[in-house]
Design an enzyme around this catalytic site. Structure first.
Site, short mmCIF file in Angstrom:
data_model
loop_
_atom_site.label_atom_id
_atom_site.label_comp_id
_atom_site.label_asym_id
_atom_site.label_seq_id
_atom_site.Cartn_x
_atom_site.Cartn_y
_atom_site.Cartn_z
N ALA A 82 1.06 -1.26 0.15
CA ALA A 82 -0.12 0.13 -0.09
C ALA A 82 0.76 1.21 0.03
O ALA A 82 2.23 1.31 0.34
CB ALA A 82 -0.74 0.05 1.32
N GLY A 128 0.62 -4.76 0.92
CA GLY A 128 -0.51 -4.88 0.17
C GLY A 128 -0.32 -5.58 -1.11
O GLY A 128 -1.29 -6.34 -1.78
N GLU A 131 -0.66 -9.24 -0.57
CA GLU A 131 -2.23 -9.44 -0.14
C GLU A 131 -2.90 -9.55 -1.58
O GLU A 131 -3.86 -10.15 -1.30
CB GLU A 131 -2.60 -8.34 0.85
CG GLU A 131 -2.12 -8.33 2.20
CD GLU A 131 -2.36 -7.10 3.03
OE1 GLU A 131 -2.02 -6.28 2.68
OE2 GLU A 131 -3.12 -7.46 4.12
N GLU A 151 4.54 -5.23 7.25
CA GLU A 151 3.72 -4.02 8.10
C GLU A 151 3.92 -3.60 9.58
O GLU A 151 4.19 -2.39 10.06
CB GLU A 151 2.14 -4.35 8.05
CG GLU A 151 1.52 -3.93 6.56
CD GLU A 151 1.80 -5.36 5.85
OE1 GLU A 151 2.37 -6.12 5.91
OE2 GLU A 151 0.78 -5.34 4.86
N1 DAK Z 1 4.42 3.24 -0.82
C1 DAK Z 1 4.91 4.35 -1.33
N2 DAK Z 1 6.20 4.35 -2.02
C2 DAK Z 1 7.02 3.30 -2.06
C3 DAK Z 1 6.62 1.91 -1.32
C4 DAK Z 1 5.39 2.01 -0.74
N3 DAK Z 1 4.85 0.82 -0.19
N4 DAK Z 1 7.57 1.15 -1.75
C5 DAK Z 1 8.46 2.05 -2.58
N5 DAK Z 1 8.10 3.11 -2.33
C6 DAK Z 1 9.03 4.09 -3.41
C7 DAK Z 1 10.10 4.66 -2.59
O1 DAK Z 1 9.92 5.65 -1.70
C8 DAK Z 1 10.88 5.14 -3.83
O2 DAK Z 1 10.69 6.63 -4.05
P1 DAK Z 1 11.40 7.73 -4.28
O3 DAK Z 1 12.45 7.69 -3.23
O4 DAK Z 1 12.23 7.25 -5.76
O5 DAK Z 1 10.53 8.90 -4.57
C9 DAK Z 1 10.87 4.12 -5.01
O6 DAK Z 1 9.43 3.56 -4.56
C10 DAK Z 1 11.76 3.11 -5.01
O7 DAK Z 1 11.85 2.63 -3.57
P2 DAK Z 1 13.17 2.34 -3.17
O8 DAK Z 1 14.45 3.49 -3.35
O9 DAK Z 1 12.99 2.14 -1.63
O10 DAK Z 1 13.91 1.08 -3.74
P3 DAK Z 1 14.86 0.15 -3.08
O11 DAK Z 1 15.33 -0.84 -4.11
O12 DAK Z 1 15.77 0.72 -2.57
O13 DAK Z 1 13.86 -0.84 -2.14
C11 DAK Z 1 12.07 -1.99 -1.26
C12 DAK Z 1 12.80 -1.72 -2.45
C13 DAK Z 1 10.97 -2.78 -1.91
C14 DAK Z 1 13.00 -2.96 -0.33
C15 DAK Z 1 11.91 -0.67 -0.47
O14 DAK Z 1 11.21 0.18 -1.40
C16 DAK Z 1 10.64 -0.99 0.68
O15 DAK Z 1 10.96 -1.49 1.78
N6 DAK Z 1 9.41 -0.48 0.53
C17 DAK Z 1 8.45 -0.66 1.22
C18 DAK Z 1 7.77 -1.92 1.28
C19 DAK Z 1 6.89 -1.93 2.30
O16 DAK Z 1 7.00 -1.86 3.50
N7 DAK Z 1 5.80 -2.41 1.90
C20 DAK Z 1 4.79 -2.51 2.87
C21 DAK Z 1 3.84 -1.32 2.88
S1 DAK Z 1 2.62 -1.19 3.97
C22 DAK Z 1 -3.92 -1.32 6.55
C23 DAK Z 1 -4.24 -1.52 5.19
C24 DAK Z 1 -3.29 -1.64 4.34
C25 DAK Z 1 -1.95 -2.10 4.91
C26 DAK Z 1 -1.72 -1.82 6.26
C27 DAK Z 1 -2.80 -1.62 6.96
N8 DAK Z 1 -4.92 -0.75 7.50
C28 DAK Z 1 -5.82 0.38 7.20
C29 DAK Z 1 -4.92 -1.39 8.85
C30 DAK Z 1 -1.23 -2.24 3.97
C31 DAK Z 1 0.16 -1.79 4.23
C32 DAK Z 1 1.04 -2.14 3.24
O17 DAK Z 1 1.26 -2.63 2.38
#
Ligand code: DAK
Length: 275
Positions: A82, A128, A131, A151
């Site tokens: 997400a 997400g 998911e 998360e």
């Molecule tokens: N959201 C927004 N931007 C994202 C992103 C994300 N999930 N993942 C990556 N990006 C963006 C980065 O900020 C970066 O943007 P710029 O800096 O270039 O503007 C660009 O994509 C490239 O990412 P990186 O520079 O970080 O690339 P790397 O190769 O260094 O790293 C990575 C790749 C996948 C390891 C890293 O980007 C990363 O850790 N990303 C986050 C992954 C993550 O934590 N995903 C889970 C998101 S939380 C809920 C409903 C839904 C959810 C939760 C609760 N409720 C309402 C209760 C769901 C939650 C999630 O999915």
């Protein structure tokens, strides 16, 4: 001289496609391919992307040409989750709950599609993104892909069905490992854990090949089989067996059942109509 296409009539059943900004929709050989096209943000699921996913599921459901749907991502991610910036702005319990319910609804749209669905996980499938893949019927991961529910490291819990679909798929103990550590699981381990069905060098090519094996079968039988598995998983076994019997009964009323069994007896290939 007028171009020959000037007079070409658009068939009445031609689909009017919404204007997608964050994904591409194409259909080839009865397989719908949905590609997420925001690689710079690793295809993160911003609210507008979720809206388009809901719209594309309607397009798929309404397209009689489609027998299998494949979801994949452009670039190095399937979907990295997400949109974390949008989540950061969720300030109270009501807004957070609505956000989660909205995302769950989109995943439910995918899960309840009548056609089989395959996630071709070309790279990161996190939060997400995983998911979304879990809402599909099957998952094919590329060697090098990383899957996870990170998360808790963000002070969150999975909110688009991850705490429910993952334990149903692989059992509570193994799901807890992923949910509580938030670690990134490599494709090969995801295969061992039962999260993905196949690992391949080229996830999309392998998913299209899998789709080819599925689409030969009766579309109506595929839809009934999906329904039996989905509805049966949520209820006690006696009730689940009744659901199976009801849906088996429905299969017996179809053209495809007459044709499939007749073709077998006549030693020829069946010609299914999907009815
Ligand atoms: N959201 C927004 N931007 C994202 C992103 C994300 N999930 N993942 C990556 N990006 C963006 C980065 O900020 C970066 O943007 P710029 O800096 O270039 O503007 C660009 O994509 C490239 O990412 P990186 O520079 O970080 O690339 P790397 O190769 O260094 O790293 C990575 C790749 C996948 C390891 C890293 O980007 C990363 O850790 N990303 C986050 C992954 C993550 O934590 N995903 C889970 C998101 S939380 C809920 C409903 C839904 C959810 C939760 C609760 N409720 C309402 C209760 C769901 C939650 C999630 O999915």
């Amino acid at each position: 001289m007028a171009h020959e296409h000037d007079h070409e009539e658009v068939p009445a059943f031609a689909l009017e496609l919404p204007d997608f900004e964050y994904l591409r929709y194409e259909v080839k050989d009865n397989v719908a391919l949905v590609t997420f096209t925001r690689p710079k943000a690793l295809n993160a699921l911003a609210a507008d992307v979720l809206t388009e996913i809901a719209e594309v599921t309607e397009v798929i459901a309404d397209d009689p040409e489609v027998k299998v749907a494949v979801f994949t991502g452009e670039g190095k991610a399937f979907v990295a989750g997400a949109d974390i910036a949008e989540i950061n702005a969720l300030k109270d319990v009501f807004v957070g709950r609505e956000y989660s319910l909205g995302g769950q609804e989109v995943m439910n749209h995918i899960a309840s599609l009548p056609v089989p669905t395959i996630a071709a996980i070309n790279g990161y499938a996190l939060g997400g993104g995983l998911e979304l893949a879990l809402a599909c019927d099957l998952r094919v991961a590329a060697r090098g892909a990383k899957l996870g529910l990170p998360e808790v490291g963000l002070g969150l819990i999975p909110g688009f069905g991850g705490t429910q679909r993952l334990p149903r798929l692989i059992g509570a103990g193994r799901a807890m490992d992923l949910i509580l550590t938030g670690r990134h699981v490599p494709a090969e381990e995801a295969l061992q854990l039962g999260i993905v069905n196949r690992v391949a060098d080229d996830a999309l090519a392998a998913a299209i090949e899998l789709a080819g094996q599925i689409k030969k079968n009766s579309p109506v039988a595929l839809a009934l089989a999906k329904e039996a598995v989905a509805r049966g998983s949520d209820v006690p076994l006696p009730e689940a067996l009744e659901i199976e019997a009801d849906l088996f009964g429905m299969a017996c009323t179809t053209h495809d059942m007459r044709e499939g069994t007749k073709a077998f007896l006549e030693k020829r290939a069946p010609e299914f109509k999907g009815e």
